[in-house]
Scaffold this motif. Sequence first.
Motif, PDB file in Angstrom:
ATOM      1  N   ASN A 103      17.994  57.532  19.640  1.00  0.00           N
ATOM      2  CA  ASN A 103      17.761  58.793  20.352  1.00  0.00           C
ATOM      3  C   ASN A 103      17.738  58.584  21.868  1.00  0.00           C
ATOM      4  O   ASN A 103      16.845  59.055  22.564  1.00  0.00           O
ATOM      5  N   ASN A 104      18.685  57.818  22.332  1.00  0.00           N
ATOM      6  CA  ASN A 104      18.832  57.511  23.757  1.00  0.00           C
ATOM      7  C   ASN A 104      17.621  56.797  24.349  1.00  0.00           C
ATOM      8  O   ASN A 104      17.301  56.956  25.520  1.00  0.00           O
ATOM      9  N   GLU A 105      16.934  56.017  23.519  1.00  0.00           N
ATOM     10  CA  GLU A 105      15.821  55.191  24.006  1.00  0.00           C
ATOM     11  C   GLU A 105      16.113  53.752  23.581  1.00  0.00           C
ATOM     12  O   GLU A 105      16.705  53.518  22.519  1.00  0.00           O
ATOM     13  N   ILE A 106      15.625  52.828  24.433  1.00  0.00           N
ATOM     14  CA  ILE A 106      15.861  51.418  24.106  1.00  0.00           C
ATOM     15  C   ILE A 106      14.588  50.806  23.556  1.00  0.00           C
ATOM     16  O   ILE A 106      13.509  50.957  24.139  1.00  0.00           O
ATOM     17  N   PHE A 107      14.699  50.133  22.422  1.00  0.00           N
ATOM     18  CA  PHE A 107      13.538  49.491  21.803  1.00  0.00           C
ATOM     19  C   PHE A 107      13.795  47.996  21.684  1.00  0.00           C
ATOM     20  O   PHE A 107      14.873  47.584  21.246  1.00  0.00           O
ATOM     21  N   ASP A 108      12.766  47.268  22.092  1.00  0.00           N
ATOM     22  CA  ASP A 108      12.834  45.810  22.014  1.00  0.00           C
ATOM     23  C   ASP A 108      12.297  45.416  20.633  1.00  0.00           C
ATOM     24  O   ASP A 108      11.100  45.485  20.392  1.00  0.00           O
ATOM     25  N   VAL A 145      15.915  52.035  12.479  1.00  0.00           N
ATOM     26  CA  VAL A 145      15.796  53.352  11.846  1.00  0.00           C
ATOM     27  C   VAL A 145      17.009  53.621  10.972  1.00  0.00           C
ATOM     28  O   VAL A 145      18.142  53.505  11.401  1.00  0.00           O
ATOM     29  N   ARG A 146      16.710  53.955   9.748  1.00  0.00           N
ATOM     30  CA  ARG A 146      17.786  54.348   8.833  1.00  0.00           C
ATOM     31  C   ARG A 146      17.455  55.693   8.257  1.00  0.00           C
ATOM     32  O   ARG A 146      16.300  56.070   8.133  1.00  0.00           O
ATOM     33  N   HIS A 147      18.463  56.380   7.866  1.00  0.00           N
ATOM     34  CA  HIS A 147      18.235  57.701   7.310  1.00  0.00           C
ATOM     35  C   HIS A 147      19.363  58.014   6.346  1.00  0.00           C
ATOM     36  O   HIS A 147      20.515  57.831   6.699  1.00  0.00           O
ATOM     37  N   PRO A 148      19.026  58.473   5.150  1.00  0.00           N
ATOM     38  CA  PRO A 148      20.151  58.760   4.253  1.00  0.00           C
ATOM     39  C   PRO A 148      20.913  60.011   4.691  1.00  0.00           C
ATOM     40  O   PRO A 148      20.304  61.012   5.053  1.00  0.00           O
ATOM     41  N   THR A 149      22.216  59.921   4.692  1.00  0.00           N
ATOM     42  CA  THR A 149      23.027  61.128   4.934  1.00  0.00           C
ATOM     43  C   THR A 149      23.848  61.334   3.666  1.00  0.00           C
ATOM     44  O   THR A 149      23.858  60.484   2.777  1.00  0.00           O
ATOM     45  N   LEU A 150      24.516  62.474   3.624  1.00  0.00           N
ATOM     46  CA  LEU A 150      25.341  62.724   2.431  1.00  0.00           C
ATOM     47  C   LEU A 150      26.501  61.761   2.359  1.00  0.00           C
ATOM     48  O   LEU A 150      27.032  61.471   1.302  1.00  0.00           O
ATOM     49  N   VAL A 151      26.907  61.258   3.523  1.00  0.00           N
ATOM     50  CA  VAL A 151      28.048  60.339   3.535  1.00  0.00           C
ATOM     51  C   VAL A 151      27.613  58.953   3.097  1.00  0.00           C
ATOM     52  O   VAL A 151      28.285  58.258   2.380  1.00  0.00           O
ATOM     53  N   HIS A 152      26.404  58.569   3.510  1.00  0.00           N
ATOM     54  CA  HIS A 152      26.014  57.184   3.301  1.00  0.00           C
ATOM     55  C   HIS A 152      24.492  57.110   3.178  1.00  0.00           C
ATOM     56  O   HIS A 152      23.763  57.513   4.092  1.00  0.00           O
ATOM     57  N   ALA A 153      24.025  56.598   2.043  1.00  0.00           N
ATOM     58  CA  ALA A 153      22.591  56.609   1.760  1.00  0.00           C
ATOM     59  C   ALA A 153      21.782  55.726   2.700  1.00  0.00           C
ATOM     60  O   ALA A 153      20.600  55.956   2.912  1.00  0.00           O
ATOM     61  N   ALA A 202      15.210  66.569  12.189  1.00  0.00           N
ATOM     62  CA  ALA A 202      15.159  65.372  13.037  1.00  0.00           C
ATOM     63  C   ALA A 202      16.449  64.572  12.923  1.00  0.00           C
ATOM     64  O   ALA A 202      16.956  64.013  13.897  1.00  0.00           O
ATOM     65  N   ALA A 203      16.979  64.529  11.709  1.00  0.00           N
ATOM     66  CA  ALA A 203      18.216  63.764  11.493  1.00  0.00           C
ATOM     67  C   ALA A 203      19.369  64.386  12.263  1.00  0.00           C
ATOM     68  O   ALA A 203      20.246  63.685  12.776  1.00  0.00           O
ATOM     69  N   LEU A 204      19.353  65.709  12.366  1.00  0.00           N
ATOM     70  CA  LEU A 204      20.402  66.399  13.115  1.00  0.00           C
ATOM     71  C   LEU A 204      20.308  66.031  14.604  1.00  0.00           C
ATOM     72  O   LEU A 204      21.313  65.804  15.268  1.00  0.00           O
ATOM     73  N   PHE A 225      22.298  62.742  19.198  1.00  0.00           N
ATOM     74  CA  PHE A 225      22.174  61.642  20.167  1.00  0.00           C
ATOM     75  C   PHE A 225      23.251  60.581  19.934  1.00  0.00           C
ATOM     76  O   PHE A 225      23.823  60.046  20.878  1.00  0.00           O
ATOM     77  N   ILE A 226      23.467  60.313  18.657  1.00  0.00           N
ATOM     78  CA  ILE A 226      24.483  59.292  18.328  1.00  0.00           C
ATOM     79  C   ILE A 226      25.844  59.736  18.864  1.00  0.00           C
ATOM     80  O   ILE A 226      26.532  58.995  19.565  1.00  0.00           O
ATOM     81  N   ASN A 227      26.185  60.982  18.552  1.00  0.00           N
ATOM     82  CA  ASN A 227      27.495  61.477  18.973  1.00  0.00           C
ATOM     83  C   ASN A 227      27.611  61.522  20.495  1.00  0.00           C
ATOM     84  O   ASN A 227      28.663  61.195  21.041  1.00  0.00           O
ATOM     85  N   ARG A 228      26.508  61.882  21.147  1.00  0.00           N
ATOM     86  CA  ARG A 228      26.552  61.943  22.616  1.00  0.00           C
ATOM     87  C   ARG A 228      26.760  60.545  23.208  1.00  0.00           C
ATOM     88  O   ARG A 228      27.519  60.368  24.150  1.00  0.00           O
TER      89      ARG A 228
END
Length: 586
Positions: A328-333, A386-394, A490-492, A497-500
């Motif tokens: 989400n456009n944040e950097i995590f160490d 972070v992972r999240h199931p989508t319809l394309v890929h669980a 939240a997934a949307l 963010f990913i697409n941006r």
Amino acid sequence: MAAGWPPQRHTSLASLNPRGGEGELRARACSATARSGAGDAAAERARPGLRVGAAPPAAGAAAAKEERIVVLETENAALHLKLAERFKQDLKSLRSFAFELSKKFQRQSQTYLYQILTAVQGIQLQNEAMQIFQIKAFDLEQSLQEVTERYEKEKQKRRALHNSLVELRGNIRVHCRIRPLLPFDTTGHSISQDRQRTFSEKVAHAADDETVLVKCSRPGHTSINKTFQFERVYNASESQDTVFADVAPLLTSLLDGYNVCIMAYGQTGSGKTYTMLGPQLEENFPFSTEDESELGIIPRATQEVFRLISEKPSGSYWVEVSVVEVYNNEIFDLLAKDSCGKVFGVKRDVVTTREGKSDVPLLTHETVENASEVLHLVSKSLQLRVRHPTLVHAHSSRSHLVVTLTITTVDSGENFGTSWEEEQTSQRLNKEVSCTFPQKMRDNKSTSSSRPSSPAQLEATEKMKQVKTRLQLVDLAGSECVGMSGVTGAALRETSFINRSLSALADVLGAIAEQRSHVPYRNSKLTHLLQDSVGGDAKLLVMLCISPDQKYLTESMQSLGFGTRARQVQRGQVKKKNFPVPSKAK
Ligand code: ADP
Ligand code: MG
């Protein structure tokens, strides 16, 4: 043969002798005739009524007997004669028959002999022809092999030349991997539509090892028949081994002083994580797979880096690892520890240094001694990803993952070449040489004998020349159509963010390609973080991942377009890091 052959009654040799037998028979017949003359007189005498004088009855009977004998002998002789005649004729016809037979036999045997000879000659001719054919086939096979070898050599040469050209121009290498059709490709794909099962149809193909062919004709849609060229194209059956074999030379470059970045790009579910890490098992650490052949680029590259280092003089290289997630456009160490020492993802920021390089202050760099230490750290950080199931890929990764290996090389006079060319380059470069050892080295925790062991030695060593090169391994989150992934809430937001960030990456590439004075690295944390690799002096390989199924056509075309544009970017010659050359004043 004449009928009645052989004669039944005359079986003695004399009677069978045609000449001797015939003479004897004639003689016998004459004597019988002579005797019959005498007999005639006697018969005359015996005939009643013609009797001249009376003869005694006994003498009459004897004469009659005699007469009878003569008659019989005469008949016998005549019969013998007849038989001899017949025998002669039979023999003659037998002879002519035998003669005919032998002639016929000769003729036939000659015919057969001729036929056999012809057949043998034919076979010989056929054998010769076969031998000639075999020789020709062998020659053809050999020349085919030679041509293939020459073709392979030419291809290698062309590839090497192309690689040099790519390097000279500072092009981004793009490899494209088309994954196999998978069971989940057949499931329904729209959240709003009825969940019908749609059946897979392959539309993206590896036409050869440098060409992707997208072919699709659907009723009601404009048909597509388009090819895309890349440095390398992998078909669905090509293994992790093959993919890594093309990546390995970049790691040699890493130890030769070049920064390297390998980045997987593609739609969700297209095989980025599989290619970079390997198959992801829910319950296990990612590298615990029994089958080493399934391991992806990150574990293999790590092993290869340590293998290459082991061939160098001991203590001349050390490696640090950092793991960063952009979510989400944040950097995590992902290696930062909390106060209890537990691994905990800590938010960091990315800044631009005075030299115009990107940097993440306070980012954790763990010094590692071997590949398993790296993989252990990466495994632990992946559990935070972070992972999240989508319809394309669980198991869709919802963040970009950047694993960085920083290799510090101490100049022992044996590392990096010192050719004229390299010295020339080194005079122009080397401003980013760091002269600080990692904390672990300062603490002298290392067991390596070649590492400094006293403060004086440490100081002396610190003065030694060092150069840092960086291997960045990036598993990007998947680009995806919102409609197809079926995400909400939240997934949307994540998807957005990913697409941006991926659009920002494309914009950066576009700006570099057009040689614009301003490159919008800071439009996204992802591009800001990857600034040095994408726009700087790193050898950059984009591993484009493609799902071959028809239903991902739009996304696949988008990815292929991204890859094509990335290939066209010319960033200027990739720079090699060199040790500082001592100034003449020193
Ligand atoms: P992404 O990271 O692009 O979202 P993944 O790497 O997680 O996609 O791949 C999605 C699924 O496809 C996973 O189950 C993975 O194991 C499988 N997969 C991907 N590429 C391949 C391949 N080349 N061969 C076999 N399975 C693959
Ligand atoms: Mg993934």
